[in-house]
Scaffold this active site. Structure first.
Site, mmCIF file in Angstrom:
data_model
loop_
_atom_site.group_PDB
_atom_site.id
_atom_site.type_symbol
_atom_site.label_atom_id
_atom_site.label_comp_id
_atom_site.label_asym_id
_atom_site.label_seq_id
_atom_site.Cartn_x
_atom_site.Cartn_y
_atom_site.Cartn_z
ATOM 1 N N ASP A 1 7.170 7.351 -27.903
ATOM 2 C CA ASP A 1 7.406 7.434 -26.459
ATOM 3 C C ASP A 1 8.714 8.178 -26.195
ATOM 4 O OD1 ASP A 1 6.847 6.931 -23.761
ATOM 5 O OD2 ASP A 1 7.920 5.025 -23.770
ATOM 6 N N ARG B 1 1.276 16.911 -11.020
ATOM 7 C CA ARG B 1 2.423 16.133 -11.512
ATOM 8 C C ARG B 1 2.094 15.385 -12.801
ATOM 9 N NH1 ARG B 1 2.475 10.493 -8.374
ATOM 10 N NH2 ARG B 1 0.240 10.227 -8.223
HETATM 11 C C1 LIG Z 1 14.053 12.085 -18.057
HETATM 12 C C2 LIG Z 1 14.308 10.846 -18.935
HETATM 13 C C3 LIG Z 1 13.115 9.897 -18.929
HETATM 14 C C4 LIG Z 1 12.798 9.428 -20.329
HETATM 15 C C5 LIG Z 1 11.514 8.597 -20.310
HETATM 16 C C6 LIG Z 1 11.168 8.100 -21.703
HETATM 17 C C7 LIG Z 1 9.862 7.354 -21.652
HETATM 18 C C8 LIG Z 1 10.032 6.043 -20.896
HETATM 19 O O1 LIG Z 1 10.509 5.077 -21.426
HETATM 20 S S1 LIG Z 1 9.570 5.965 -19.240
HETATM 21 C C9 LIG Z 1 9.672 4.199 -18.859
HETATM 22 C C10 LIG Z 1 8.319 3.534 -18.834
HETATM 23 N N1 LIG Z 1 7.541 3.978 -17.731
HETATM 24 C C11 LIG Z 1 7.778 3.536 -16.473
HETATM 25 O O2 LIG Z 1 8.674 2.741 -16.203
HETATM 26 C C12 LIG Z 1 6.874 4.068 -15.404
HETATM 27 C C13 LIG Z 1 6.420 2.920 -14.470
HETATM 28 N N2 LIG Z 1 5.370 3.398 -13.570
HETATM 29 C C14 LIG Z 1 5.712 3.974 -12.383
HETATM 30 O O3 LIG Z 1 6.872 4.000 -11.964
HETATM 31 C C15 LIG Z 1 4.587 4.557 -11.587
HETATM 32 O O4 LIG Z 1 3.349 4.075 -12.077
HETATM 33 C C16 LIG Z 1 4.562 6.109 -11.663
HETATM 34 C C17 LIG Z 1 5.787 6.663 -10.896
HETATM 35 C C18 LIG Z 1 4.588 6.619 -13.107
HETATM 36 C C19 LIG Z 1 3.284 6.645 -11.006
HETATM 37 O O5 LIG Z 1 3.058 5.954 -9.820
HETATM 38 P P1 LIG Z 1 2.108 6.559 -8.693
HETATM 39 O O6 LIG Z 1 2.745 7.768 -8.126
HETATM 40 O O7 LIG Z 1 1.801 5.419 -7.770
HETATM 41 O O8 LIG Z 1 0.817 7.079 -9.454
HETATM 42 P P2 LIG Z 1 -0.451 6.221 -10.025
HETATM 43 O O9 LIG Z 1 -1.403 5.980 -8.923
HETATM 44 O O10 LIG Z 1 0.023 5.034 -10.781
HETATM 45 O O11 LIG Z 1 -1.113 7.209 -11.080
HETATM 46 C C20 LIG Z 1 -0.852 8.609 -11.077
HETATM 47 C C21 LIG Z 1 -2.093 9.350 -11.536
HETATM 48 O O12 LIG Z 1 -2.333 9.079 -12.923
HETATM 49 C C22 LIG Z 1 -3.735 8.790 -13.110
HETATM 50 N N3 LIG Z 1 -3.870 7.965 -14.290
HETATM 51 C C23 LIG Z 1 -3.372 6.738 -14.518
HETATM 52 N N4 LIG Z 1 -3.702 6.334 -15.770
HETATM 53 C C24 LIG Z 1 -4.427 7.340 -16.320
HETATM 54 C C25 LIG Z 1 -5.041 7.527 -17.594
HETATM 55 N N5 LIG Z 1 -4.985 6.583 -18.535
HETATM 56 N N6 LIG Z 1 -5.687 8.702 -17.813
HETATM 57 C C26 LIG Z 1 -5.768 9.685 -16.870
HETATM 58 N N7 LIG Z 1 -5.194 9.548 -15.626
HETATM 59 C C27 LIG Z 1 -4.543 8.386 -15.378
HETATM 60 C C28 LIG Z 1 -4.128 8.107 -11.803
HETATM 61 O O13 LIG Z 1 -5.527 8.167 -11.629
HETATM 62 C C29 LIG Z 1 -3.372 8.971 -10.799
HETATM 63 O O14 LIG Z 1 -4.080 10.170 -10.573
HETATM 64 P P3 LIG Z 1 -4.075 10.873 -9.119
HETATM 65 O O15 LIG Z 1 -2.629 11.091 -8.724
HETATM 66 O O16 LIG Z 1 -4.825 12.161 -9.337
HETATM 67 O O17 LIG Z 1 -4.774 9.901 -8.204
#
Ligand SMILES: CCCCCCCC(=O)SCCNC(=O)CCNC(=O)[C@H](O)C(C)(C)COP(=O)(O)OP(=O)(O)OC[C@H]1O[C@@H](n2cnc3c(N)ncnc32)[C@H](O)[C@@H]1OP(=O)(O)O
Length: 116
Positions: A28, A73
């Site tokens: 990750d 995105r």
């Molecule tokens: C720059 C430094 C960063 C370093 C990061 C290192 C890695 C990390 O540790 S990140 C930390 C862990 N992750 C998080 O905390 C994220 C928590 N989640 C969030 O904040 C939110 O869910 C967020 C912002 C990602 C998205 O939220 P939101 O805008 O409501 O979108 P959401 O509806 O959940 O899904 C987005 C899209 O993905 C799609 N999707 C979800 N799961 C899947 C999947 N398995 N396969 C395909 N598509 C998927 C959805 O269908 C949706 O598609 P569309 O926009 O076309 O309808």
């Protein structure tokens, strides 16, 4: 992107073998670094890890990650870890979502990511 990684006793699961959660964390983070390098602030929405063989402590592994495709995105990324003989031991795929800097402000810290 390529990286070399060696797990140690801090990451132990079964004796001599890295914990699966530690392996997932490294992958990750590899994806996070990849997206940092290409200048996209993005966070993990979905992460899948395939554990093909035990990942051994004290053993160097080559990790390779790349962006498979982008849909708006949504960034679909893939990675693979191989041993020194070239055998794949672990693979991962993930969906990262590009977010604005306000996403990171939700944590209350003042360390917003900086584009490279
Ligand atoms: C720059 C430094 C960063 C370093 C990061 C290192 C890695 C990390 O540790 S990140 C930390 C862990 N992750 C998080 O905390 C994220 C928590 N989640 C969030 O904040 C939110 O869910 C967020 C912002 C990602 C998205 O939220 P939101 O805008 O409501 O979108 P959401 O509806 O959940 O899904 C987005 C899209 O993905 C799609 N999707 C979800 N799961 C899947 C999947 N398995 N396969 C395909 N598509 C998927 C959805 O269908 C949706 O598609 P569309 O926009 O076309 O309808």
């Amino acid at each position: 992107m390529r990286a070399r990684h060696v797990f140690d006793e801090r990451h132990v699961g079964a004796p001599g073998i890295a914990h699966g959660g530690a392996v997932a964390t490294v992958l990750d983070d590899l994806f996070g670094f990849l997206l940092y390098l290409i200048g996209e602030p993005a966070v993990t929405r979905h992460l899948e890890v395939g554990y093909r063989s035990p990942v051994l402590l004290g053993t160097p592994y080559l990790l390779e990650a790349g962006v498979q495709r982008r849909e708006g995105r949504k960034l679909f990324v893939r990675a693979q870890g191989t041993d020194e003989g070239g055998a794949a031991v672990v693979e991962a795929s993930a969906l990262f979502l590009v977010v604005g800097l306000e996403h990171f402000a939700r944590g209350g810290g003042d360390a917003a990511p900086v584009a490279p």
